[in-house]
Motif scaffolding. Structure first.
Motif, PDB file in Angstrom:
ATOM      1  N   HIS A   2       0.867  -1.183   0.000  1.00 28.60           N
ATOM      2  CA  HIS A   2       0.000   0.000   0.000  1.00 28.60           C
ATOM      3  C   HIS A   2       0.904   1.233   0.000  1.00 28.60           C
ATOM      4  O   HIS A   2       2.097   1.144   0.290  1.00 28.60           O
TER       5      HIS A   2
ATOM      6  N   SER B 211       0.582   3.663   2.014  1.00 34.53           N
ATOM      7  CA  SER B 211       0.688   4.221   3.371  1.00 34.53           C
ATOM      8  C   SER B 211       2.152   4.443   3.731  1.00 34.53           C
ATOM      9  O   SER B 211       2.484   5.348   4.501  1.00 34.53           O
TER      10      SER B 211
ATOM     11  N   ARG C  88       0.385  -6.954  -4.563  1.00 30.58           N
ATOM     12  CA  ARG C  88      -0.100  -7.951  -3.605  1.00 30.58           C
ATOM     13  C   ARG C  88      -0.192  -9.299  -4.302  1.00 30.58           C
ATOM     14  O   ARG C  88      -0.611  -9.380  -5.453  1.00 30.58           O
TER      15      ARG C  88
ATOM     16  N   GLN D 268      -3.012   2.772  -6.009  1.00 34.92           N
ATOM     17  CA  GLN D 268      -3.768   3.291  -4.873  1.00 34.92           C
ATOM     18  C   GLN D 268      -3.594   4.783  -4.806  1.00 34.92           C
ATOM     19  O   GLN D 268      -2.604   5.336  -5.301  1.00 34.92           O
TER      20      GLN D 268
ATOM     21  N   GLU E 161      -3.676   7.210  -1.483  1.00 30.52           N
ATOM     22  CA  GLU E 161      -3.934   7.312  -0.052  1.00 30.52           C
ATOM     23  C   GLU E 161      -3.777   8.766   0.347  1.00 30.52           C
ATOM     24  O   GLU E 161      -3.044   9.523  -0.295  1.00 30.52           O
TER      25      GLU E 161
ATOM     26  N   PHE F 237      -3.703   0.838  11.638  1.00 32.68           N
ATOM     27  CA  PHE F 237      -3.106   2.181  11.722  1.00 32.68           C
ATOM     28  C   PHE F 237      -4.112   3.291  11.958  1.00 32.68           C
ATOM     29  O   PHE F 237      -3.753   4.473  11.952  1.00 32.68           O
TER      30      PHE F 237
ATOM     31  N   GLY G 201     -11.084   2.692   2.291  1.00 31.47           N
ATOM     32  CA  GLY G 201     -10.920   2.518   3.732  1.00 31.47           C
ATOM     33  C   GLY G 201     -10.426   3.834   4.316  1.00 31.47           C
ATOM     34  O   GLY G 201      -9.744   4.598   3.640  1.00 31.47           O
ATOM     35  N   ALA G 202     -10.792   4.095   5.580  1.00 31.40           N
ATOM     36  CA  ALA G 202     -10.411   5.381   6.169  1.00 31.40           C
ATOM     37  C   ALA G 202     -10.446   5.288   7.689  1.00 31.40           C
ATOM     38  O   ALA G 202     -10.872   4.269   8.251  1.00 31.40           O
TER      39      ALA G 202
ATOM     40  N   PHE H 154      -6.895   7.912   4.638  1.00 29.93           N
ATOM     41  CA  PHE H 154      -7.798   7.081   3.825  1.00 29.93           C
ATOM     42  C   PHE H 154      -6.997   6.487   2.685  1.00 29.93           C
ATOM     43  O   PHE H 154      -5.897   6.963   2.345  1.00 29.93           O
ATOM     44  N   GLY H 155      -7.524   5.420   2.099  1.00 28.64           N
ATOM     45  CA  GLY H 155      -6.844   4.789   0.971  1.00 28.64           C
ATOM     46  C   GLY H 155      -7.859   4.142   0.049  1.00 28.64           C
ATOM     47  O   GLY H 155      -8.800   3.489   0.501  1.00 28.64           O
TER      48      GLY H 155
HETATM   49  N1  PHE Z   1      -3.799   1.105   3.610  1.00 32.48           N
HETATM   50  C1  PHE Z   1      -5.115   0.545   3.476  1.00 32.48           C
HETATM   51  C2  PHE Z   1      -5.106  -0.498   2.370  1.00 32.48           C
HETATM   52  O1  PHE Z   1      -4.160  -0.595   1.664  1.00 32.48           O
HETATM   53  C3  PHE Z   1      -6.143   1.572   3.127  1.00 32.48           C
HETATM   54  C4  PHE Z   1      -6.370   2.533   4.253  1.00 32.48           C
HETATM   55  C5  PHE Z   1      -5.648   3.690   4.342  1.00 32.48           C
HETATM   56  C6  PHE Z   1      -7.324   2.258   5.202  1.00 32.48           C
HETATM   57  C7  PHE Z   1      -5.858   4.578   5.378  1.00 32.48           C
HETATM   58  C8  PHE Z   1      -7.543   3.131   6.242  1.00 32.48           C
HETATM   59  C9  PHE Z   1      -6.831   4.278   6.314  1.00 32.48           C
HETATM   60  O2  PHE Z   1      -6.053  -1.243   2.218  1.00 32.48           O
END
Ligand code: PHE
Length: 337
Positions: free
Chosen positions: A166, A168, A192, A206, A208, A248, A282-283, A306-307
């Protein structure tokens, strides 16, 4: 008489072969083969000739008439062919445009997303695809042995080196580099170890986002995502936040939008069990352990993250039924966008 016939033959051949237009040819026909032509006159007068001369003259005259008739037919088809356009090229037609390539849909959606977030005051950050364990997991509240590590199906290059699962990781790097407040998005490629099918690729994109400041609340997260999703999917887009777990963030949420294909009744796109909602990202609020890991004071700073999967956002917006189309390099698909 025979000499006269031979002269007529020569003249007739010359006139028929040399006819340069339909009018020329018609004139030659009338003159050499017409009812009032000399040749026709001779043929008509045969009956008045003495028998032996009648045979000789008759044979020669008929022979000459047949020859001239066949030349006439040839000349007719020659002139007809010449009157058609000499080729199928019509120089007055507008030119044909050579096919011109354009940006692929996924990079162009990435740019569009960057523009949306730039408009909301986010900076764009990038980082390495080959990432270490700390930036992929450790700093994100997933110490070694944390069960959530397994859920990302990460490709390991070495023990502590992975293809980032990700982006992140890019945000961890951003926090290590700058002091808050901070607003960044990290668009990029992620990896992945998934079996490829209509809704899974092992390599995708992605975007994010991370916002850190004093007094950042869930309302800020909701406002930002509402603005983003309405700009991307249209002003009537409805959002829903459902509690979810990511190591996280705390609290964490999955964000759905009301299915715009069926209006929420349930269809082939959102599925019969979803109740008409499509999961888009997701967030959550950044976990204090993440702030500690990058040296931010969790008592002072708050933030949201979020992502979202770029291919998923794109597939939903354009009604693409299979993710594999994006990278099959089939121009019949690509030229539609
Ligand atoms: N990093 C998560 C993913 O790859 C996405 C996400 C980012 C979720 C930030 C919550 C907050 O699925």
């Amino acid at each position: 008489m025979i000499e006269r016939l031979d002269a007529l033959r020569a003249e007739g051949e010359h006139a028929l072969v040399g006819a340069a237009s339909a009018a020329d040819l018609e004139a030659a026909r009338v003159r050499f083969l017409g009812r009032k032509s000399e040749l026709t006159g001779i043929l008509r007068g045969l009956k008045d000739l003495p028998p032996d001369e009648r045979t000789r003259v008759g044979a020669r005259a008929n022979q000459i008439r047949a020859r001239l008739e066949s030349l006439l037919a040839e000349a007719e088809s020659r002139l007809q062919a010449a009157s058609r356009p000499s080729s199928t090229r019509d120089v007055t037609l507008p030119g044909r445009r050579p096919p011109v390539g354009h940006r692929h849909l996924i990079p162009s959606v990435l740019r569009e997303l960057e523009e949306i977030f730039r408009g909301l005051g986010f900076a764009v950050a990038s980082g390495p695809d080959v990432e270490d364990d700390w930036h992929s997991f450790g700093a994100l509240n997933m110490p070694k042995g944390h069960p959530a590590r397994a859920t990302t199906d990460t490709f390991y290059l070495r023990d502590d080196v992975v293809l980032r699962p990700h982006t992140s990781s890019v945000q961890v790097r951003a926090m290590e580099k700058v002091k808050p407040p901070l607003r960044v998005i990290s668009p990029g490629r992620v990896y992945r170890n998934e079996a490829v099918d209509a809704t899974h690729l092992f390599e995708f994109h992605q975007i994010e986002g991370l916002y850190v400041d004093e007094n950042v609340s869930m309302a800020d997260l909701k406002g930002t995502l509402d603005r983003f999703l309405k700009q991307f999917f249209g002003p009537k887009t409805e959002l829903r936040f459902c509690p979810s777990y990511y190591p996280f963030v705390e609290p964490g949420a999955v964000v759905d939008i009301r299915c715009f294909f069926c209006g929420g009744k349930g269809c082939g796109v959102c599925g019969p069990l979803s109740g008409g909602w499509l999961e888009v990202l997701g967030a959550g609020m950044v976990h204090p352990n993440v702030f500690k890991a990058v040296g931010y004071d969790p008592e002072r700073w708050t933030g949201f993250a979020f992502g979202a999967g770029v291919e998923r956002l794109t597939m939903l917006r354009h009604g693409v039924p299979d993710l594999r189309y994006f990278f099959a390099n089939d121009v019949r698909f690509l030229t539609q966008f």
